[in-house]
Enzyme design. Structure first.
Site, PDB file in Angstrom:
ATOM      1  N   ASP A 122      24.765  66.807  45.456  1.00 48.82           N
ATOM      2  CA  ASP A 122      24.687  65.686  44.523  1.00 48.82           C
ATOM      3  C   ASP A 122      23.899  66.155  43.309  1.00 48.82           C
ATOM      4  O   ASP A 122      22.944  66.924  43.442  1.00 48.82           O
ATOM      5  CB  ASP A 122      23.998  64.481  45.163  1.00 48.82           C
ATOM      6  CG  ASP A 122      24.859  63.797  46.223  1.00 48.82           C
ATOM      7  OD1 ASP A 122      26.095  63.896  46.139  1.00 48.82           O
ATOM      8  OD2 ASP A 122      24.293  63.166  47.120  1.00 48.82           O
ATOM      9  N   ASP A 138      32.083  61.412  44.841  1.00 48.52           N
ATOM     10  CA  ASP A 138      31.616  60.030  44.983  1.00 48.52           C
ATOM     11  C   ASP A 138      32.249  59.138  43.915  1.00 48.52           C
ATOM     12  O   ASP A 138      32.602  57.987  44.192  1.00 48.52           O
ATOM     13  CB  ASP A 138      30.095  59.954  44.874  1.00 48.52           C
ATOM     14  CG  ASP A 138      29.380  60.721  45.968  1.00 48.52           C
ATOM     15  OD1 ASP A 138      29.959  60.917  47.050  1.00 48.52           O
ATOM     16  OD2 ASP A 138      28.223  61.132  45.729  1.00 48.52           O
TER      17      ASP A 138
END
Length: 172
Positions: A122, A138
């Site tokens: 991330d 995502d």
């Protein structure tokens, strides 16, 4: 030829989505890991490296096996449901197909990270709302789910969505 195109097009889209996701995660890892946060829009948007061993909002931290199993079954289910989307003469179900492809592409992108790295990379961070860090996969999943929800509530009639609730996985 038409059946080949109907098969190859969604597979190509999924591979393209996964390639973009994995390429951007590779860049994030190679450029951001061990480095200070990189403000793209100071005070608003930063690139900040994180190895997330959990799922959304870091839930299920360290539950790699569970997350791999859950994601694998969810992706298989969505692929089966994709195959059940009605084939109509017009392009009425193209938005539904697009939503499914985004969700599957994002899910598989993060699944690849989990399997091969043990974590998901991330790196996108919204500063003002202190939102959890996220990645391109995502974004695919969230955009796909938003499209799907809109379509279910405002676009399709109830009877057009019967295929979603059918337990017959191999009907056409």
């Amino acid at each position: 030829m038409k059946n080949l195109r109907k098969t190859l097009c969604p597979i190509t889209v999924i591979f393209l989505l996964i390639f973009i996701d994995q390429a951007v995660k590779f860049l994030a890892a190679s450029r951001l890991k061990g480095q200070a946060d990189y403000p793209l829009l100071p005070g608003i948007l930063e690139f900040s490296y994180l190895e997330n061993t959990g799922a959304a909002f870091s839930s299920f931290m360290g539950k790699k096996g569970f997350l791999i199993t859950l994601t694998t079954f969810a992706m298989l289910f969505l692929i089966l449901k994709y195959l059940q989307i009605p084939e109509t003469g017009n392009r009425r179900f193209l938005p539904m197909k697009t939503a499914f492809l985004l969700i599957v592409g994002g899910g598989i992108g993060n699944l690849i990270d989990r399997i091969f790295n043990g974590y998901v990379v991330d790196f996108i961070y919204f500063v003002p709302i202190d939102f959890p860090k996220f990645n391109i996969a995502d974004c695919y999943v969230c955009i796909g789910m938003a499209i799907f929800a809109y379509l279910c509530f405002f676009y399709y009639k109830d009877d057009e969505l019967d295929f979603l609730f059918s337990l017959k996985f191999f009907q056409r």
